[in-house]
Each structure stands twice: as C-alpha cells, then as structure tokens.
Design an enzyme around this catalytic site. Structure first.
Site, PDB file in Angstrom:
ATOM      1  N   CYS A   2       1.001  -1.126  -0.263  1.00 17.25           N
ATOM      2  CA  CYS A   2       0.513   0.009   0.508  1.00 17.25           C
ATOM      3  C   CYS A   2       0.886   1.144   0.189  1.00 17.25           C
ATOM      4  O   CYS A   2       2.225   1.385   0.131  1.00 17.25           O
ATOM      5  CB  CYS A   2      -1.015   0.279   1.217  1.00 17.25           C
ATOM      6  N   ASN A  75       1.561  -0.178   5.510  1.00 14.34           N
ATOM      7  CA  ASN A  75       2.203  -0.398   4.512  1.00 14.34           C
ATOM      8  C   ASN A  75       3.172  -1.562   4.575  1.00 14.34           C
ATOM      9  O   ASN A  75       3.419  -1.739   4.775  1.00 14.34           O
ATOM     10  CB  ASN A  75       3.072   0.774   4.035  1.00 14.34           C
ATOM     11  N   ASP A 100      -3.460  -9.163   8.659  1.00 13.58           N
ATOM     12  CA  ASP A 100      -2.567  -8.397  10.066  1.00 13.58           C
ATOM     13  C   ASP A 100      -2.661  -7.484   9.760  1.00 13.58           C
ATOM     14  O   ASP A 100      -1.535  -7.233  11.263  1.00 13.58           O
ATOM     15  CB  ASP A 100      -0.674  -8.832   8.966  1.00 13.58           C
TER      16      ASP A 100
END
Length: 644
Positions: A2, A75, A100
């Site tokens: 991300c 990220n 997660d």
C-alpha cells in the site's frame, strides 16, 4: 502492499484538510490501485491507498479499534501475524478481521513500542493513540518499505511512503540538499536519512519516531534492532542451518489471498527461493508456481538458465527480452523514483515487475543474498586486501603503494589485469576507506570537478566516506567479510537495492517479497564465519552447499552477473544526444554543474578512450529529475549546507 500519507500537528487541534489528504494519497495511487481510505480527527489526518493482498474484504484502512482510540495506517506484510494473534487472543484481545493490520492495533495496546521487536515482516506504518496522544511512525528492520517525513513551516509533520506524496504540499520547500547531491554522485543513490530535498528525511531502517501531542519539537528517530556485528555461529552445520532458515522464510512469505509467483534470474539466490517455493506449493497442492524473467542479448542474458531452473521445478515460466533505451529510461527513472537514482538495473527491474504484474499480484525475489553471504566481487576483494594490509605497515602502504597508485595511468579500456590503479589505491588506504573506494562511483576529484563553484563551496568538508568509516568501527575488526556485509546492510541495501525493488514493483502495483531479508535469516547468515561464506575465491559458499540437493551443479558453480545490459556502448552510440542533454537548459538553469566539464566528460566517453558510462548515466538521471521538476518553485535551488 500500500501507500500511506498523513498530517500531524502536535499543537494545533484543527482537523487536517480532507482535500489535502486526498491529493497526497492520489499521488501514490500506483502503490494501491484497489481503493483508498481516510481518517481525520483533531491534530491528525491519515490517508491510505490499498493493494489488497490479505483479507480482501476486511482489511480496509485506516483501521481503528472498536472504541476508536487507536488507529493505524499500514504499508507492508506481517508474516507472523497469526502467531501474534494467538498470543494476543490469549491475553484477552478480540479480533474482528483476518488482516495482519489488526495485529498492530492490539499489539500496540499490549506491548507498546515493544511490538516492533515481535514483528517479522516488511512494514512502514503510522499508529495513532488518541488517549496517549502519541503517533508512532515505524519502519522495518532492513528498510524494505519506505517512509518519508518533513516538518512544514506551520509546524505540521507530514509523512508519506514516497516523495511524490509530500511534493503536492504547497508549503514544502523544494530546495535541494547539497550534501545529498554529492552523496548521489559518489554512491549512485541518496543514503538514509537524507533525500534529495533538504526539507524531507527518510526514517532509517529499524527505527521508529514517537511524536506526542503538545510537544512542538520533533524527536530524533530511535533504533529498535541491530544486525550482528561479529560472527557467533560455527561453520559446522551452517549449510543445514541456512537451508532450514530459508525454507521457513519462503513459506512464511507465501501467505496471500491473491496470485503469487517469483522473479527468477540465472543466479543461485532467486533459484534457491524458487526451489523452496515450488516445494511448498506442491506440498499444499497449489499447482505450478509462476516465474518471470527479463533478459538482454549478450552477457547479461539469464533467460536460458532461468528457463532451465523453472523447468526443473515444474514452474509456469514466462520470459521476455529486448533492448533498453537508456536515454528514455533516464527520464522514466527520475519520474518513478521521485529523486535521482543511479543504478541502471532499475530499467530491467521495471520491466520484469511489469511482466509479473500481468499474471500475479505478489512475487518473491532473491534480493539480499549477496549482501549477507559475500556474494559481490568487492567482498572477496576486501577480504584479500585486508590480508595484504595486515602484512604491510600502514605508513609504507600510504607512501609507497599510494605513490604508485597516483603515478599509474587510468586504463579504463584496458584488460582488467592491467588496471592496477584501483588495486594499488585500495590497498594503500585503511580498511573502511578501502572498501568505500570499491563502491564509490565518482571519486572526489572527478565529481567535484563537475560541480559549479557555488555547489563545490556548499559541499566543502563533506565526505561520503565518513559513514563507511563509522559503520566499520562498529564491527569486529578481524572479520572483514562481516564488516563489508554490515556496511552494505546500512548503505547499499536500503539505499540502492531496496529502493529499486520497492519503486519498480510499486510502479507496476506489484508486491515484491525477498525471503532472504527475513530478519531471522539475516541474523543467521551475517553471524556465520567468513570461512562458511568464502571458499576458493567464491562467495556464498554456504548457500551453494545448502542447495546441492536442489539446484544443478553448473548453476551453483556460476559467478555473480549483473541484472542489466552494459551501458557504456549504448551511450557512446548516442553521445551527441547525451551531450545535448547534459548541456541543455535543465542543467544550465540549475546552476549546480560546470556545464563545460559535463561536455568534456561526454566527449571523452565518445572518443572511446575512457569509460564514463556510469557517471553519464547518473548525470542523465539527474537531468531527468531536473526536467521533471521544471516549474516547481525552488526545485533547482540548494539549501544552506548542514553544519558538520
């Protein structure tokens, strides 16, 4: 994978502007094409671009605890999140998703910053605890995922995965850092914590930054992990230990709810990863592993060996070839990386990531093995040079060998055995400076001669070698191979290799995972004695031993080959265009370079008597960076030098 952005003002309770957050996030759309999300409250705003990998339905971000007290923007991937979840559930925490990301929320509440010690993965995240008034910015141990930050004139702390996410902010100074320019020309990249922009810093690998509401001053980043600084494991049983560690790391990094494959070159590192990944896939009944290769005609073409390895493990292999247009690519690299980046293997890296993304969303890679296990020629040479240094007193080395080095001609086009100038120079230097000499792209006299008078004055007293000296001082002086690897883990790996793999993969919206950079594998590999890594003049001996039952003998016996076509001849063939770019408006208007010196450099290369290919490539990328920045206020100006 991300992209994250954010704004935090420790004193101003205003809610950050949503339009600004959206603009920052949109600049990182390539990192997360599957959607975006935002969170804003007094003091803080977060933005997120998502590339959905795990828990496609429940993993949207920013993610908050049910009471809204803790929010995270993340990220990366936490490979041991299932184990951490079990510990947290046993402690009374209740999870709502399979993601997660949620592990970070509960882990913070249970362990505070101690959470970082427990994470196995690649990550950069921002976690806000409204009750404590604390904002945690953290980056993984090796620097796989990036995080940039800056303090704006009004006191706002802005942060983003890539520079592009910050450069949309009108209050951010675009003045260039003169020392970063010098470092870039010396090393081919801008090392952490600097960026090319004086106002922007990168959070170093294995560091965190804890910002607090009500505290105006931004504290210094703090480390939470160090790689081994001396060998502590025996050579006996090293191959079995390494094989088990790599197998575990590969299996952990294969977690995914989307298609996963692997990048495959003709080298032992990526072949080892593919061997274990294919075995794990077969045991799970998951079908053939997808593998991907890019090749160029000539010495850099690894397609035949890659195809052979893929066939050995029943992989579904795809490869492409072609030629690289480096003059066009210089502009592309500047745009993708957001700052000058001088490793021309970024060009095939962009191509292979684009190829892989057409078929999978996640790919494993073999990055990290060379740094950990003495895989580079410079590692072997450093070990040999140290042995020679130990036999010759330092004053004699400096006076006699140093004098010979200065007198010996620079024979760029001669056979390697006649190019003794570099050999004599390195041995005449002390250990750290000798190693720096092997990685330096443009040495001081050459690069300073290319700078304008004003930029030379701004970098006076700055020496890129200083960080190498400081790092080697931390290591066991009797283990040169470990010292070289330790330096690489703090310089070349996070500054070059991992920047390249992150930006190239993210440009294609591909998540790239290097199992050899699992921190547990890193700790094992770096702590092995030199005798396990270097044998018979060849590096990575222990890995070759570990893979004897899995890979062909001729592949295991092969040496290191660069993942890029040679650059000198293509630039020489178009030297008129090279010269025109280096003496054009972007470079002249910047006031950073001696344009006449740039012209001479191009002419010398074009004559065929000198090889300035690397220097010209770095300068072409810098020209592309300046051209990309045209029209941006202060883009060509340099900030005042940082005091020594």
């Amino acid at each position: 994978m991300c992209g994250i952005v954010g704004l935090f003002h420790p004193l101003d309770p205003a809610v950050p502007d949503h339009v600004t957050l959206r603009r920052m996030a949109t600049a990182l759309r390539h990192r997360g094409p599957d959607g975006d999300g935002f969170h804003a409250e007094p003091h803080l705003g977060l933005g997120h671009r998502r590339l959905a990998i795990v828990d496609l339905a429940g993993g949207a971000q920013p993610m908050s605890t049910p009471d809204g007290q803790v929010t995270v923007c993340f990220n990366g991937e936490i490979y041991n999140h299932a184990l951490l979840r079990r510990d947290l559930e046993a402690a009374g925490h209740r999870f709502r998703t399979r993601s997660d990301t949620e592990t970070l929320l509960h882990g913070w509440r249970e362990w505070g910053t101690g959470l970082l010690d427990r994470l196995a993965g690649m990550f950069a995240f921002a976690l806000w605890d409204v009750g404590r008034g604390e904002l945690l910015l953290a980056r993984d141990r090796l620097g796989e995922k990036p995080l940039h930050h800056a303090v704006l004139p009004d006191g706002t702390v802005a942060f983003a995965s890539e520079l592009q996410g910050l450069l949309v902010l009108p209050g951010l100074s675009r003045k260039l850092d003169p020392q970063a320019i010098d470092d870039y020309l010396a090393l081919g990249y801008v090392p952490d914590p600097a960026t090319i922009f004086a106002a922007v810093r990168r959070l170093p690998a294995a560091h965190f930054l804890l910002l607090r509401r009500g505290e105006e001053a931004v504290p210094s980043p703090r480390p939470y992990w160090h790689p081994p600084r001396r060998a502590s494991l025996p050579a006996t049983g090293a191959a079995e230990l390494l094989a088990a560690g790599l197998d575990r790391a590969v299996r952990a990094q294969m977690m995914s709810d989307v298609p996963l494959g692997a990048l495959l070159s003709g080298g032992v590192d990526s072949a080892s990863v593919v061997a274990f990944a294919a075995r794990a896939r077969a045991e799970e009944g998951g079908g053939a592993l997808d593998t991907f290769t890019i090749g160029f005609e000539g010495e850099a073409d690894e397609r035949p060996m890659a195809a052979r390895v893929a066939g050995l493990f029943g992989a579904r292999h795809r490869s492409e070839g072609g030629t690289a247009d480096y003059l066009s690519a210089a502009r592309d690299v500047a745009r993708v990386f957001g700052e000058p980046f001088g490793d021309h293997s970024a060009v095939p890296s962009l191509a292979v990531c684009a190829l892989a993304r057409r078929h999978v969303t996640v790919a494993l890679s073999g990055d990290g093995g060379d740094e950990l296990l003495g895989g580079y020629r410079r590692h072997r040479w450093h070990a040999l040079a140290e042995a020679v240094r130990a036999q010759i007193p330092a004053p004699l080395r400096r006076s006699v060998l140093g004098g010979l080095a200065r007198a010996y001609p620079k024979l760029d086009r001669a056979p390697r055995w006649l190019r003794a100038k570099h050999t004599l120079t390195e041995i005449s230097l002390d250990s750290a400076l000798g190693y720096y000499n092997t990685v330096c792209k443009l040495h001081a006299a050459r690069r300073r001669g290319l700078l304008s008078a004003s930029l030379r004055a701004a970098v006076d007293g700055h020496d890129p070698a200083d960080r190498f000296v400081a790092l080697m001082r931390d290591c066991d002086p009797d283990d040169p191979l470990l010292a070289a690897g330790y330096v690489d883990l703090h310089t070349y790996l996070p500054g070059d290799i991992l920047v390249k793999t992150d930006r190239a993969s993210m440009a294609a919206s591909l998540e790239l995972r290097p199992p050899m950079l699992d921190h547990r594998f890193v700790e094992q590999a770096l702590a092995l004695p030199s005798a396990a890594k270097l044998k018979g003049g060849q590096g990575k001996h222990v890995l070759r031993q570990a893979m004897r039952q899995h890979l062909p003998p001729d592949l295991l016996a092969g040496g290191k080959r660069g993942f890029a076509a040679p650059i000198a001849d293509p630039l020489r063939a178009r030297i008129a265009t090279v010269r025109a770019r280096l003496t054009g408006a972007a470079m002249q208007d910047s006031g950073l370079f001696d344009v006449a010196a740039l012209a001479r450099l191009a002419e010398e290369h074009g004559s065929g008597r000198f090889d300035h290919g690397q220097a010209l490539w770095q300068l072409l990328v810098f020209e592309g960076f300046l051209a990309e920045a045209a029209g941006v206020p202060d883009a060509a100006a340099v900030a005042d030098p940082v005091p020594a």
